[in-house]
Design a protein around this motif. Structure first.
Motif, PDB file in Angstrom:
ATOM      1  N   ASP A   1       0.215  -0.987  -0.571  1.00  0.00           N
ATOM      2  CA  ASP A   1       0.367  -0.022   0.340  1.00  0.00           C
ATOM      3  C   ASP A   1      -0.117  -0.766   1.587  1.00  0.00           C
TER       4      ASP A   1
ATOM      5  N   TYR B   1      -3.766  -0.529  -7.644  1.00  0.00           N
ATOM      6  CA  TYR B   1      -3.239  -0.185  -6.434  1.00  0.00           C
ATOM      7  C   TYR B   1      -4.277  -0.912  -5.316  1.00  0.00           C
TER       8      TYR B   1
ATOM      9  N   TYR C   1       0.006   0.253   4.897  1.00  0.00           N
ATOM     10  CA  TYR C   1       0.149   1.514   5.633  1.00  0.00           C
ATOM     11  C   TYR C   1      -0.129   1.304   7.119  1.00  0.00           C
TER      12      TYR C   1
ATOM     13  N   THR D   1      -4.658  -2.355  -0.857  1.00  0.00           N
ATOM     14  CA  THR D   1      -4.127  -2.492   0.344  1.00  0.00           C
ATOM     15  C   THR D   1      -4.435  -3.944   0.851  1.00  0.00           C
TER      16      THR D   1
ATOM     17  N   TYR E   1      -8.362  -0.693   3.186  1.00  0.00           N
ATOM     18  CA  TYR E   1      -8.598   0.595   3.379  1.00  0.00           C
ATOM     19  C   TYR E   1      -9.756   1.403   2.660  1.00  0.00           C
TER      20      TYR E   1
ATOM     21  N   ALA F   1       4.124   7.929   2.829  1.00  0.00           N
ATOM     22  CA  ALA F   1       3.630   6.997   1.745  1.00  0.00           C
ATOM     23  C   ALA F   1       3.322   7.615   0.704  1.00  0.00           C
ATOM     24  N   GLN F   2       2.634   8.661   0.944  1.00  0.00           N
ATOM     25  CA  GLN F   2       1.939   9.723   0.007  1.00  0.00           C
ATOM     26  C   GLN F   2       2.883  10.098  -1.152  1.00  0.00           C
TER      27      GLN F   2
ATOM     28  N   SER G   1       3.957   6.632   9.461  1.00  0.00           N
ATOM     29  CA  SER G   1       2.805   7.890  10.342  1.00  0.00           C
ATOM     30  C   SER G   1       2.111   7.172  11.125  1.00  0.00           C
ATOM     31  N   LYS G   2       1.583   5.844  11.232  1.00  0.00           N
ATOM     32  CA  LYS G   2       0.934   5.040  12.196  1.00  0.00           C
ATOM     33  C   LYS G   2       1.722   4.615  13.214  1.00  0.00           C
TER      34      LYS G   2
ATOM     35  N   ARG H   1       6.515  12.830   8.642  1.00  0.00           N
ATOM     36  CA  ARG H   1       6.311  12.594   7.096  1.00  0.00           C
ATOM     37  C   ARG H   1       7.609  11.858   6.694  1.00  0.00           C
ATOM     38  N   LEU H   2       7.442  10.416   7.094  1.00  0.00           N
ATOM     39  CA  LEU H   2       8.634   9.510   6.655  1.00  0.00           C
ATOM     40  C   LEU H   2       7.772   8.090   6.294  1.00  0.00           C
TER      41      LEU H   2
END
Ligand SMILES: Cc1ncc(COP(=O)(O)O)c(C=O)c1O
Length: 472
Positions: free
Chosen positions: A281, A246, A283, A248, A253, A181-182, A313-314, A321-322
């Motif tokens: 985001d 931005y 996440y 969440t 977060y 996501a980064q 990632s979570k 890294r996807l």
């Protein structure tokens, strides 16, 4: 004198200031030129001949060796004392902002490190099986440069997944696969902001988002957050209105609140009025243990002003890294172009494995297991944290993989944190998530990668440390 002469000649040979085959002055002549004893020159020449830098040809003199093997140059690099530190390096503003951050060290998945899922609980064998089942013919096809936007199979499964689980409105050609996501945050910021542009984000908020926004040179305003999510009233007062915000919304977060429906509509109306972008985001929306998470902002938005960002990632593991971005159709091309310039394609074999893992049903099984497991761990955390209540407020909203304990007693966050690190209790300081002067202090504890026993022990350590700190 010997040392000086020996080092000078050797360095000149190694730096090729004296090129191979060069004839050196006779020892007598050099001694006269340098005003040193002839024996000193002879000794230096002999040493360099013994080491192979020079060679003596009888009757014609001393020469730099014709063929100095590469290994000699490497040996030079290893054997020499370390280079002198460079003083006054002029770094960019971006580098200045991140230079004092601690890079994650090996082994920092332990303890209460934030953002790490239960790594032992990941079905690694199944993953390997799926990975090695990708057919050979298919594998060759995956080796070239042909899927800048992402592997079509993965775009398809992500589309099905976000439509059904998050009510995202999209076609698969709006999905771009990213390096986590980064990368999506970073590229969106670069594409939509110029230096000096107004932008805004939640405060406290995700440090990765903050860096991505600051890296563009944008002027970032900190928006306060309460138990209903980001306070849109603060946004409405900003003049000029931010070009990008931005948020969440599924699970703020780091404090954890879920953005209420009323706030969501107010935020979308504000964005529509000002033609601003919202970066959503999402996440860790998969981990809501009491209620289903509210549908995504992207799905509620009628005018495509929301860019949706997701991460594996979570739900799988962070080293994959996807991640993925769901963009309005008008932005997919330029975003993909920027991604290619930034990093090229996301490793395609990884994408193929992830797509197959999802298609074969392993992903949803894993997710179901982790949801149950994390809900149990959260319960264990909350129970263990009860002993902290004389000094702390526990922020939890029945979701996610981390918990915030806010200090309500007079406590020095830095010293509590340092004491905990000494005891190998790794966590994050709450203050690091603030854009400006921190309003709250405390600790952020990621619990997903700890067993229940570890949770109890580590919380016990935190309690003792806080108790001691409160007394002093
Ligand atoms: C809120 C939030 N957004 C985005 C990310 C980045 O995720 P990724 O690992 O996919 O780059 C993280 C990582 O911890 C996060 O906590």
């Amino acid at each position: 004198m010997f040392d000086q002469l020996y080092q000078t000649l050797r360095t000149r040979v190694l730096n090729r200031l004296l090129s191979p085959g060069t004839r050196l002055p006779s020892s007598r002549k050099l001694a006269q030129q340098l005003n040193v004893a002839r024996n000193t020159v002879i000794a230096a020449y002999e040493q360099l001949i013994a080491e192979g830098y020079l060679e003596s040809k009888s009757g014609s003199g001393t020469f730099v060796t014709e063929e100095l093997p590469e290994a000699w140059f490497q040996a030079e690099a290893q054997s020499h004392s370390p280079p002198k530190p460079i003083q006054n390096i002029a770094l960019s503003n971006y580098a200045e902002a991140i230079r004092d951050e601690n890079v994650r060290k090996n082994g920092s998945n332990q303890g209460f490190t934030v953002g790490v899922p239960d790594l032992k609980g990941f079905p690694a064998r199944l993953w390997n099986k799926v990975s090695s089942s990708i057919p050979h013919a298919g594998l060759t096809e995956l080796m070239g440069f042909q899927y800048p936007q992402g592997l079509p199979e993965l775009q398809e499964v992500i589309t099905d997944y976000v439509r059904s689980s998050r009510a995202v409105r999209c076609e698969s050609d709006q999905v771009v696969i990213t390096q986590g996501a980064q990368q999506a945050l970073d590229l969106c910021a670069r594409l939509l902001l110029n230096p000096g542009d107004p932008a805004a984000m939640e405060n406290p908020g995700y440090t990765g988002a903050r860096r991505a926004l600051h890296a563009t040179g944008a002027h970032v305003t900190a928006l306060p957050v309460d138990e209903h999510g980001v306070m849109v009233s603060a946004l409405e007062q900003l003049d000029p209105p931010p070009k990008l915000v931005y948020v969440t919304p599924a699970h703020h977060y780091p404090l954890g609140s879920v953005m209420s429906l009323q706030r969501r509509t107010r935020l979308l109306n504000w964005a529509a009025t000002h033609n601003s972008w919202i970066l959503e985001d999402d996440y860790d929306s998969e981990y809501h243990y009491q209620n289903r998470p509210l549908a995504s902002l992207q799905g509620l938005c009628k005018n495509s002003r929301v860019i949706y960002i997701g991460s594996f990632s979570k739900v799988l593991f962070p080293a994959l890294r996807l991640g993925y971005t769901i963009l309005p159709k008008e932005l997919t091309n330029v975003f993909t172009q920027a991604k290619m310039e930034h990093s090229g394609e996301t490793p395609v074999h990884i994408q193929a494995t992830t797509a197959a893992f999802i298609q074969q049903g392993y992903f949803s099984k894993h997710l179901k297991r982790m949801r149950v497991l994390y809900a149990e761990k959260l319960e264990c955390m909350l129970k263990a944290c009860e002993k902290l209540t004389p000094w702390c407020k526990i922020h939890t909203h029945g979701a996610g993989m981390h918990l915030v304990i806010e200090f309500t007693a007079e406590l020095c966050e830095k010293s509590v944190y340092n004491q905990l690190v000494k005891q190998k209790v790794y966590c994050s300081k709450l203050s690091r998530y603030y854009l400006e002067e921190p309003v709250k202090s405390g600790l952020v504890l990621g619990f997903a990668n700890s067993s229940e026993e570890e949770i109890r022990t580590k919380v016990e350590q935190i309690a003792s440390t806080i108790k001691l700190a409160a007394r002093t």
